[in-house]
Scaffold this motif. Structure first.
Motif, short mmCIF file in Angstrom:
data_model
loop_
_atom_site.label_atom_id
_atom_site.label_comp_id
_atom_site.label_asym_id
_atom_site.label_seq_id
_atom_site.Cartn_x
_atom_site.Cartn_y
_atom_site.Cartn_z
N THR A 76 0.67 -1.34 -0.09
CA THR A 76 -0.27 -0.21 0.42
C THR A 76 0.46 1.46 -0.14
N ARG A 77 1.97 1.21 0.51
CA ARG A 77 3.11 2.33 1.14
C ARG A 77 3.45 3.03 -0.46
N LEU A 78 4.06 1.57 -1.15
CA LEU A 78 4.99 1.59 -2.68
C LEU A 78 3.18 2.26 -3.96
N GLY A 79 2.06 2.46 -3.66
CA GLY A 79 1.47 2.02 -4.25
C GLY A 79 1.03 3.59 -4.36
N LEU A 80 0.86 4.28 -2.71
CA LEU A 80 0.16 4.70 -2.73
C LEU A 80 1.96 5.81 -3.10
N ASP A 81 2.78 5.49 -2.60
CA ASP A 81 4.33 6.73 -3.45
C ASP A 81 4.35 6.96 -5.03
N ILE A 82 3.48 6.02 -5.74
CA ILE A 82 3.34 5.67 -7.39
C ILE A 82 2.74 6.71 -7.65
N ALA A 95 11.50 7.18 -10.37
CA ALA A 95 11.96 5.98 -10.70
C ALA A 95 13.25 5.78 -9.67
N TRP A 96 14.14 6.84 -9.22
CA TRP A 96 15.14 6.26 -8.35
C TRP A 96 14.63 6.90 -7.39
N TRP A 97 13.67 8.12 -6.47
CA TRP A 97 13.19 7.94 -5.48
C TRP A 97 12.33 7.04 -5.30
N LEU A 98 11.51 5.82 -6.00
CA LEU A 98 10.92 5.10 -5.65
C LEU A 98 11.59 3.88 -4.63
N VAL A 99 12.82 3.62 -6.43
CA VAL A 99 13.50 2.12 -5.83
C VAL A 99 13.97 2.56 -4.48
N ARG A 100 14.89 3.96 -4.67
CA ARG A 100 15.49 4.58 -2.99
C ARG A 100 14.21 4.15 -1.96
N GLY A 124 3.73 -1.89 -12.87
CA GLY A 124 3.86 -2.64 -13.79
C GLY A 124 5.30 -3.13 -13.07
N ALA A 125 6.64 -2.76 -13.07
CA ALA A 125 7.22 -2.45 -13.00
C ALA A 125 7.89 -2.80 -11.08
N LEU A 126 7.19 -1.70 -10.05
CA LEU A 126 7.46 -2.64 -9.41
C LEU A 126 7.33 -3.09 -8.35
N ILE A 127 5.70 -3.28 -8.52
CA ILE A 127 4.73 -4.10 -8.17
C ILE A 127 4.41 -5.22 -8.59
N ARG A 128 4.13 -5.78 -10.12
CA ARG A 128 3.77 -6.59 -9.61
C ARG A 128 4.13 -7.47 -10.65
N SER A 129 5.67 -8.40 -9.85
CA SER A 129 7.04 -9.67 -10.33
C SER A 129 6.62 -9.94 -11.29
N LEU A 130 6.58 -9.62 -12.31
CA LEU A 130 6.70 -9.93 -13.52
C LEU A 130 7.69 -10.54 -14.60
#
Length: 490
Positions: free
Chosen positions: A8-14, A49-54, A218-224
């Motif tokens: 949920t945190r990652l989704g909100l930040d996205i 992208a850099w902010w989300l990854v870090r 798609g790139a960060l939440i769903r591990s595909l």
């Protein structure tokens, strides 16, 4: 109330990053042609992208760093050149880099992947970008995990109150504006909004924000991760594959035998069977040869995948493909010699050189049993060709090539040269004193039109080529007006 989950945190930040990207995209990208705005939006996307990854400690591969650098380099081309076709290729290049970067953000190394991995990543990335915001909002973010006390409770209460008050404000506001003309005038002035323009802002914000949110989801939440690393068991067997390649071989053989008779002919060449002159032969069939060469490469790749134990057949087809490419390149050389250089001819030649490089790489890798090196090399070659085109400066090369042709063969087309992008302006102005009166007239008219376009350009469309051309044209405006003459152009 349970703690908020990492998903949920990652989704909100996205969603937050996508909202910011949507606002900036609406503010910047509506100015065309693209220039500085495209570069700035790319910087924002990479920074997000850099902010989300870090922030969320997402495990990515080392490829992510050089992919980010490549994206910035490609985007910087919007600030360097003005050619529309080059910018189209840059946009395609950025899309390809984003699709490949989605693999890196999922922790998948790029080297050693087969061609279908990249195709799969492209299709998955496109679907994620267009549709990913729906599962992001509806599934990935668990809204009941959000705190219900404190400031969040106050914000939700205020939003609910505003929603309840809206219909009441409309009803009573309508009554008051009808009852008092002064009040009605004030309200009309306050809400004097161009709803068409407002709608365009809303649409651009929503589309760009949704694309960014879907891509990051798609790139960060769903591990595909691409499926099995092993070789597929699909095979058609020796008979159908050998028959198909044999028939293609036969067709190529007939074509090559005919081509060898005329391929290296001189200026007096006449194709007796069709009664073609040298110039007619030069232009006839080139683009068909380009298409044929482009289609044969997937055929060879597919055959190599379906039938790995018949290298001799593949090598024969590959050698015949090389002859077809050589013929197409020779046709383009004759075409330019007879008719001069244009955008479509230059970019077609660059595409043929790229296909020739891909064919050579196919022979060096796939035909030698190193199939996993092929796809990555094709990707790298594509960006090398794109970079080479930017260094070449196609529009300036077109003007210089056509200026170097003897006028007795074909007069210089000043109107076409002046209709090219701002990249061609410095070359045209340097050559201007050497042109004949007719060419100066047409060039002057075209350059003055170019100046009018550049003078009305938005700051968001700024790039170095347009800035340089605008400065030179302002300095030469008086001279160009003196050469202007009433000539009609179709």
């Amino acid at each position: 109330m349970s703690a908020m989950s990492e998903r949920t945190r990652l989704g909100l930040d996205i969603l937050g990053a996508a909202t910011l990207a949507g606002v900036l995209g609406d503010a910047l990208l509506r100015a065309a042609p693209w220039g500085l705005n495209a570069f700035l939006c790319t910087v924002v996307l990479i920074a997000a992208a850099w902010w989300l990854v870090r922030r969320h400690h997402v495990a990515v591969t080392h490829d992510a760093l050089w992919l980010a650098g490549a994206a910035l380099l490609v985007a910087s081309n919007f600030v360097a050149r003005d050619a529309t076709i080059l910018h189209l290729f840059d946009a395609v290049g950025l899309v390809i880099l984003l699709a490949v970067a989605s693999l890196s953000l999922k922790g998948v190394a790029l080297r050693g992947r087969q061609a279908w991995h990249y195709v799969h990543a492209g299709i998955a990335g496109a679907l994620d970008a267009w549709l990913g915001v729906i599962p992001l909002v509806g599934h990935d973010v668990t809204w009941r995990e959000l705190p219900s006390e404190g400031r969040m409770r106050q914000v939700r209460g205020a939003a609910l109150g505003a929603a309840l008050a809206f219909p009441l404000l409309v009803v009573f506001g309508g009554l008051f504006t009808s009852a008092d003309s002064v009040f009605g005038t004030v309200v009309a002035g306050a809400f004097d909004v161009d709803f068409g323009d407002l709608l365009s802002h809303v649409v651009l914000f929503a589309v760009w924000g949704a694309l960014v949110a879907g891509y990051f989801r798609g790139a960060l939440i769903r591990s595909l991760v691409p499926a099995s690393e092993g070789e597929s068991g699909l095979s058609l067997g020796i008979i159908p594959v050998a028959t198909a390649l044999g028939l293609v071989d036969l067709l190529f053989l007939v074509f090559v035998v005919i081509q060898l008779r005329y391929l290296f002919g001189g200026a007096t060449l006449v194709v007796a069977a069709g009664g073609l002159t040298y110039a007619e032969y030069a232009r006839r069939g080139f683009f068909e040869l380009v298409t044929a060469s482009a289609l044969v490469l997937p055929l060879l790749t597919g055959a190599d995948w379906l039938l790995r134990n018949e290298p001799a057949a593949h090598q024969r087809t590959f050698r015949q493909l090389a002859v077809v490419m050589a013929s197409a390149l020779e046709r383009m050389r004759l075409y330019v010699s007879a008719y001069g250089l244009s955008e479509i001819r230059l970019y077609s030649t660059a595409f043929m050189l790229y296909l020739a490089g891909v064919a050579a790489w196919f022979g060096w890798t796939a035909l030698r049993g190193q199939r996993r090196r092929f796809a990555f090399g094709v990707l790298v070659q594509g960006f090398v060709v794109l970079g080479g085109l930017h260094l070449l400066n196609p529009d300036a090369v077109i003007v210089r090539t056509n200026l170097a042709r003897p006028p007795v063969e074909r007069p210089f087309d000043g109107w076409y040269a002046a209709s090219l992008s701002a990249d061609a302006v410095p070359v045209l102005l340097r050559a201007y004193p050497r042109l004949d009166a007719t060419a100066r007239c047409t060039v002057a008219a075209g350059l003055l039109r170019q100046r009018a376009r550049l003078d009305h350009a938005d700051w968001r469309s700024w790039n170095f080529a347009r800035h340089t051309a605008r400065r030179l044209l302002r300095d030469q405006a008086a001279r160009l007006h003196t050469e202007l003459c009433p000539v009609r152009h179709s």
